[in-house]
Design a protein around this motif. Structure first.
Motif, PDB file in Angstrom:
ATOM      1  N   ALA A   7       0.867  -1.183   0.000  1.00  0.00           N
ATOM      2  CA  ALA A   7       0.000   0.000   0.000  1.00  0.00           C
ATOM      3  C   ALA A   7       0.896   1.223   0.000  1.00  0.00           C
ATOM      4  N   ASN A   8       0.619   2.171  -0.886  1.00  0.00           N
ATOM      5  CA  ASN A   8       1.357   3.431  -0.880  1.00  0.00           C
ATOM      6  C   ASN A   8       0.384   4.553  -0.535  1.00  0.00           C
ATOM      7  N   PHE A   9       0.494   5.055   0.689  1.00  0.00           N
ATOM      8  CA  PHE A   9      -0.419   6.126   1.127  1.00  0.00           C
ATOM      9  C   PHE A   9      -0.052   7.479   0.503  1.00  0.00           C
ATOM     10  N   LYS A  10       1.094   7.557  -0.119  1.00  0.00           N
ATOM     11  CA  LYS A  10       1.599   8.832  -0.678  1.00  0.00           C
ATOM     12  C   LYS A  10       1.537   9.918   0.409  1.00  0.00           C
ATOM     13  N   MET A  11       1.065  11.132   0.035  1.00  0.00           N
ATOM     14  CA  MET A  11       1.101  12.254   0.995  1.00  0.00           C
ATOM     15  C   MET A  11      -0.264  12.367   1.693  1.00  0.00           C
ATOM     16  N   GLY A  91      12.509   5.756  -6.461  1.00  0.00           N
ATOM     17  CA  GLY A  91      12.285   5.903  -7.896  1.00  0.00           C
ATOM     18  C   GLY A  91      10.830   5.991  -8.314  1.00  0.00           C
ATOM     19  N   HIS A  92       9.944   6.328  -7.371  1.00  0.00           N
ATOM     20  CA  HIS A  92       8.541   6.493  -7.778  1.00  0.00           C
ATOM     21  C   HIS A  92       8.460   7.596  -8.834  1.00  0.00           C
ATOM     22  N   SER A  93       7.590   7.421  -9.810  1.00  0.00           N
ATOM     23  CA  SER A  93       7.572   8.389 -10.921  1.00  0.00           C
ATOM     24  C   SER A  93       7.195   9.788 -10.442  1.00  0.00           C
ATOM     25  N   TYR A 163       6.728  -2.580 -11.290  1.00  0.00           N
ATOM     26  CA  TYR A 163       6.484  -2.101 -12.657  1.00  0.00           C
ATOM     27  C   TYR A 163       5.258  -1.208 -12.632  1.00  0.00           C
ATOM     28  N   GLU A 164       5.500   0.089 -12.844  1.00  0.00           N
ATOM     29  CA  GLU A 164       4.414   1.059 -12.780  1.00  0.00           C
ATOM     30  C   GLU A 164       4.473   1.965 -14.010  1.00  0.00           C
ATOM     31  N   PRO A 165       3.671   1.672 -15.032  1.00  0.00           N
ATOM     32  CA  PRO A 165       3.659   2.573 -16.184  1.00  0.00           C
ATOM     33  C   PRO A 165       3.252   3.975 -15.696  1.00  0.00           C
ATOM     34  N   TRP A 167       1.895   6.416 -17.088  1.00  0.00           N
ATOM     35  CA  TRP A 167       0.574   6.845 -17.555  1.00  0.00           C
ATOM     36  C   TRP A 167      -0.558   6.134 -16.827  1.00  0.00           C
ATOM     37  N   ALA A 168      -0.244   5.094 -16.074  1.00  0.00           N
ATOM     38  CA  ALA A 168      -1.294   4.351 -15.362  1.00  0.00           C
ATOM     39  C   ALA A 168      -1.447   4.828 -13.913  1.00  0.00           C
ATOM     40  N   ILE A 169      -0.440   5.552 -13.404  1.00  0.00           N
ATOM     41  CA  ILE A 169      -0.476   5.938 -11.989  1.00  0.00           C
ATOM     42  C   ILE A 169      -1.489   7.062 -11.775  1.00  0.00           C
ATOM     43  N   GLY A 170      -2.473   6.781 -10.935  1.00  0.00           N
ATOM     44  CA  GLY A 170      -3.474   7.785 -10.569  1.00  0.00           C
ATOM     45  C   GLY A 170      -4.373   8.223 -11.708  1.00  0.00           C
ATOM     46  N   SER A 171      -4.352   7.513 -12.824  1.00  0.00           N
ATOM     47  CA  SER A 171      -5.095   7.969 -14.005  1.00  0.00           C
ATOM     48  C   SER A 171      -6.383   7.195 -14.244  1.00  0.00           C
ATOM     49  N   GLY A 208       1.982  -1.936 -10.335  1.00  0.00           N
ATOM     50  CA  GLY A 208       1.242  -0.849  -9.694  1.00  0.00           C
ATOM     51  C   GLY A 208       0.735   0.151 -10.716  1.00  0.00           C
ATOM     52  N   GLY A 209      -0.404   0.775 -10.416  1.00  0.00           N
ATOM     53  CA  GLY A 209      -0.987   1.795 -11.292  1.00  0.00           C
ATOM     54  C   GLY A 209      -2.482   1.586 -11.438  1.00  0.00           C
ATOM     55  N   SER A 210      -3.259   2.431 -10.707  1.00  0.00           N
ATOM     56  CA  SER A 210      -4.732   2.443 -10.815  1.00  0.00           C
ATOM     57  C   SER A 210      -5.408   1.106 -10.518  1.00  0.00           C
ATOM     58  N   ILE A 211      -4.810   0.324  -9.626  1.00  0.00           N
ATOM     59  CA  ILE A 211      -5.478  -0.926  -9.231  1.00  0.00           C
ATOM     60  C   ILE A 211      -6.674  -0.591  -8.347  1.00  0.00           C
ATOM     61  N   ASN A 212      -7.781  -1.269  -8.585  1.00  0.00           N
ATOM     62  CA  ASN A 212      -8.974  -1.120  -7.735  1.00  0.00           C
ATOM     63  C   ASN A 212      -9.710  -2.462  -7.675  1.00  0.00           C
ATOM     64  N   ILE A 228       1.337  -6.841  -6.081  1.00  0.00           N
ATOM     65  CA  ILE A 228       0.803  -5.548  -6.550  1.00  0.00           C
ATOM     66  C   ILE A 228       1.224  -4.398  -5.626  1.00  0.00           C
ATOM     67  N   LEU A 229       1.150  -3.189  -6.181  1.00  0.00           N
ATOM     68  CA  LEU A 229       1.340  -1.967  -5.389  1.00  0.00           C
ATOM     69  C   LEU A 229       0.096  -1.110  -5.602  1.00  0.00           C
ATOM     70  N   VAL A 230      -0.567  -0.774  -4.503  1.00  0.00           N
ATOM     71  CA  VAL A 230      -1.842  -0.062  -4.592  1.00  0.00           C
ATOM     72  C   VAL A 230      -1.699   1.325  -3.980  1.00  0.00           C
ATOM     73  N   GLY A 231      -1.983   2.363  -4.741  1.00  0.00           N
ATOM     74  CA  GLY A 231      -1.906   3.727  -4.227  1.00  0.00           C
ATOM     75  C   GLY A 231      -3.261   4.170  -3.690  1.00  0.00           C
ATOM     76  N   THR A 232      -3.960   4.965  -4.463  1.00  0.00           N
ATOM     77  CA  THR A 232      -5.222   5.580  -4.042  1.00  0.00           C
ATOM     78  C   THR A 232      -6.203   4.587  -3.414  1.00  0.00           C
ATOM     79  N   ALA A 233      -6.338   3.417  -4.005  1.00  0.00           N
ATOM     80  CA  ALA A 233      -7.334   2.462  -3.506  1.00  0.00           C
ATOM     81  C   ALA A 233      -6.937   1.835  -2.172  1.00  0.00           C
TER      82      ALA A 233
HETATM   83  P1  PGA Z   1      -2.407   4.538  -7.890  1.00  0.00           P
HETATM   84  O1  PGA Z   1      -0.919   4.775  -7.377  1.00  0.00           O
HETATM   85  O2  PGA Z   1      -2.813   3.161  -7.429  1.00  0.00           O
HETATM   86  O3  PGA Z   1      -3.181   5.629  -7.226  1.00  0.00           O
HETATM   87  O4  PGA Z   1      -2.392   4.656  -9.369  1.00  0.00           O
HETATM   88  C1  PGA Z   1       0.040   3.814  -7.585  1.00  0.00           C
HETATM   89  C2  PGA Z   1       1.320   4.276  -6.942  1.00  0.00           C
HETATM   90  O5  PGA Z   1       1.345   4.675  -5.786  1.00  0.00           O
HETATM   91  O6  PGA Z   1       2.324   4.253  -7.610  1.00  0.00           O
END
Ligand code: PGA
Length: 248
Positions: A7-11, A91-93, A163-165, A167-171, A208-212, A228-233
């Protein structure tokens, strides 16, 4: 091997919000067999350390300074470990783009993290321009080669490649399972060519990238993918739990 779920809570989340999240989440997490890693903000590391004490859940920082000490506003490997982290995202994008972190700096951050006993979650991925010009594999190769330059093969045990394209992160957009499978294969090939075929087989790779919960089935059973790596979800414990359930 149990699947890795990061899980990546980001900020996001104050200390109190992290505490409330974990109270709810932990009351229902018992018994699942994922290799779970929570990347919380720096200010939430101590509360996560306290609440996860004695549990089989790892904590990750979201950044590390490439040097041991010296700079206002940076965080050292020693501080991360002291605060409870056993992993760190490098190295997060969002950091590559916003903070202009290049592969050289990323390589130094990885070495510094490893030196401090941290495992590394190394994020790599192609930009939309790379994808549109069929340069995905070239871009992955150079990111991985430069990031892992000078590492000993046995250090790869402590690295997870995400592996996080870009264009897929948060999109809300995701690649096809086939595209992820192909990327995973080529990442293994790069590691295999640069280290050994055993290293290429054994390196852990997550997507990782927009998994829900709606699209998770696409990523739960890809050949060679370890998790998997899950950000927002991951920010909503109930939604994150649904995703974990689909993986384990
Ligand atoms: P996301 O973020 O699931 O919101 O696209 C992925 C990430 O933290 O890299």
């Amino acid at each position: 091997m149990s699947k890795i779920v990061i899980a990546n809570f980001k900020m996001n989340k104050t200390e109190q919000e992290t505490k409330d999240y974990l109270i709810n989440f932990l009351s229902r997490y018992e018994g699942y067999k994922a290799n779970l890693i929570l990347a919380v903000p720096f200010t939430s590391l101590p509360i996560a350390k306290f609440m996860l004490h004695g549990r089989d859940i790892s904590i990750a920082g979201q950044n590390i300074c490439e040097d041991e000490k010296g700079y206002t506003g940076e965080i050292s490997g020693q501080m991360l470990v002291d605060a409870g982290a056993s992993y760190v995202i490098v190295g997060h994008s969002e950091r590559r783009v916003k903070f202009k972190e290049d592969n050289k700096v990323i390589n130094k951050k990885i070495k510094n993290g490893l030196k401090n006993g941290l495992s590394i979650i190394l994020c790599v991925g192609e930009s939309l321009a790379d994808k549109n010009t069929m340069k995905t594999l070239v871009s992955l190769k150079s990111q991985i080669e430069e990031a892992l330059k000078g590492l000993y093969e046995n250090e790869l045990e402590n690295i997870v490649i995400a592996y996080e394209p870009v264009w897929a992160i948060g999109s809300g957009k995701t690649p096809s399972s086939k595209d992820v499978e192909m990327a995973v294969k080529s990442i293994r090939k790069v590691v295999s060519d640069d280290f050994s075929s055993k290293a290429g087989e054994q390196i852990r790779i997550v997507y990782g990238g927009s998994i829900n919960p709606k699209n998770i089935s696409k990523f739960s059973n890809i050949d060679g993918l370890n998790g998997i790596l899950v950000g927002t979800a991951s920010l909503d414990g109930n939604i994150f739990m649904q995703i974990i359930n689909s993986m384990t």
